[in-house]
Every structure is written in C-alpha cells, then in structure tokens.
Design an enzyme around this catalytic site. Sequence first.
Site, PDB file in Angstrom:
ATOM      1  N   GLU A  43       0.832  -1.205   0.000  1.00 56.32           N
ATOM      2  CA  GLU A  43       0.000   0.000   0.000  1.00 56.32           C
ATOM      3  C   GLU A  43       0.866   1.254   0.000  1.00 56.32           C
ATOM      4  OE1 GLU A  43      -2.645   2.392   3.306  1.00 56.32           O
ATOM      5  OE2 GLU A  43      -2.750   0.192   3.300  1.00 56.32           O
ATOM      6  N   LYS A 131     -10.325  -1.369   8.882  1.00 60.97           N
ATOM      7  CA  LYS A 131      -9.023  -1.027   9.432  1.00 60.97           C
ATOM      8  C   LYS A 131      -9.202  -0.538  10.867  1.00 60.97           C
ATOM      9  CE  LYS A 131      -5.365   2.432   8.631  1.00 60.97           C
ATOM     10  NZ  LYS A 131      -4.854   3.419   7.654  1.00 60.97           N
TER      11      LYS A 131
END
Length: 210
Positions: A43, A131
Amino acid sequence: MQPTEFATHLGKVRASAILRTDAADAAIQAMEAAVRGGFRICEFTLTIPDVHDIIREFSRRHPDIIVGAGTVLEVEQAHQAVESGARFLVSPVVDEAVISAATELGVAAMPGTHTATEMLAAYRAGAMLQKLFPAPGVGPDYLKACLGPMPFLKLVPTHGVNHHNAQDWIAAGAHAIGFVAPLFDPEMMANRQFDRIEERARQLLAAVDS
C-alpha cells in the site's frame, strides 16, 4: 481481483506493507525491498509526492503483487488511484461515499474504524474489511472484545503493530495486520538502507507466521 477475493487473500497472507514517506524518489526502492523480504500486498499512501505515478510504475514492474492506495479521503481520489492501478483502497476514517465509490470501481474498501459503532457502520456501508486505526492502547484485547458480539467483522490493525506483538493481534482474531513504521523505519528510509528494510520485512513476516 474482486473485493471478496481480496478480503480472502489478505486473510491468507495476513500482512501488508504500508508506505508513508515524503521521499518520492525512495518509495519504489523501499517497497521493492519489502517485496524481496516476502510481502505480496503493498500500500502506498496518497500523501506520497507523485504517488499515482509511483503506483502505476510499481504495478507495471510487479504484476504479481497486489498494490493498493492509502489515505483515500475523497471520491475523486478513489477514481484516480484505481486508474493508476490500485486494487484496493484504504482510508483513515469511515466515509460512505468513498466506500460506495470503491464498490462501483470493483475494488475493496478498508475504511479506518476505532469504535464498535464505526466498525459496524463501515460493514453495513459495504466495506468487507475494517481497518483498526489508530490501534487502541489496550491493544489486542480491544480487538478481541469487539469481535465477541460482531464475529463477522474482518478487523485489520495497522497502527502500533510490530514484531513483538504481531502474533498477539493474530491470536486475538485480527483478519490481517499492516506494518507501517516498524517496516519502513524513518531512519532507514532517510539513509536509503533498503537492505535493512528487506531484513526487517523478513523479521516481521516471521513474527506473523510464528
């Protein structure tokens, strides 16, 4: 890769490499070090200068690696990231418009949640992954407590996770974990010590699998 497939795959590999840096010229080299160390889900946060070019180039170099974009706060950012090659989108907060955009674009959304209410809101908005950000001071016990009444959640802590406690988070029920500073140590980044980042990657993945 469809959102369901990505969620399943993330749960199997159980770890992702998350890069946030001001040094655009070091971004690709740093992430390549993480890949050499074993990471297969990477990411790049949108706060990195020239990040769309970086995502595009890294995706071209590594078609076997799943590349995503982080710190996605706007719908337009979601579209730009996917156009650049991002295959999943991560946010620090729950924004239903961004989650909907990810769904329309056919990629997974992973919004940032901190409370049980935010976790459920993200899930109901269509985010298969939630998350945990920032990871609370009580640590893995907090995650375990949230999963008690909501075992259908797929929580992914990405803050405060290191090689010392990675296995504790997994044991508590984390779907996967994300490594930021413990992998891309600021001093190593500043000194361009990519060999040490590669070594750190191996250590962190070993901690996850232990």
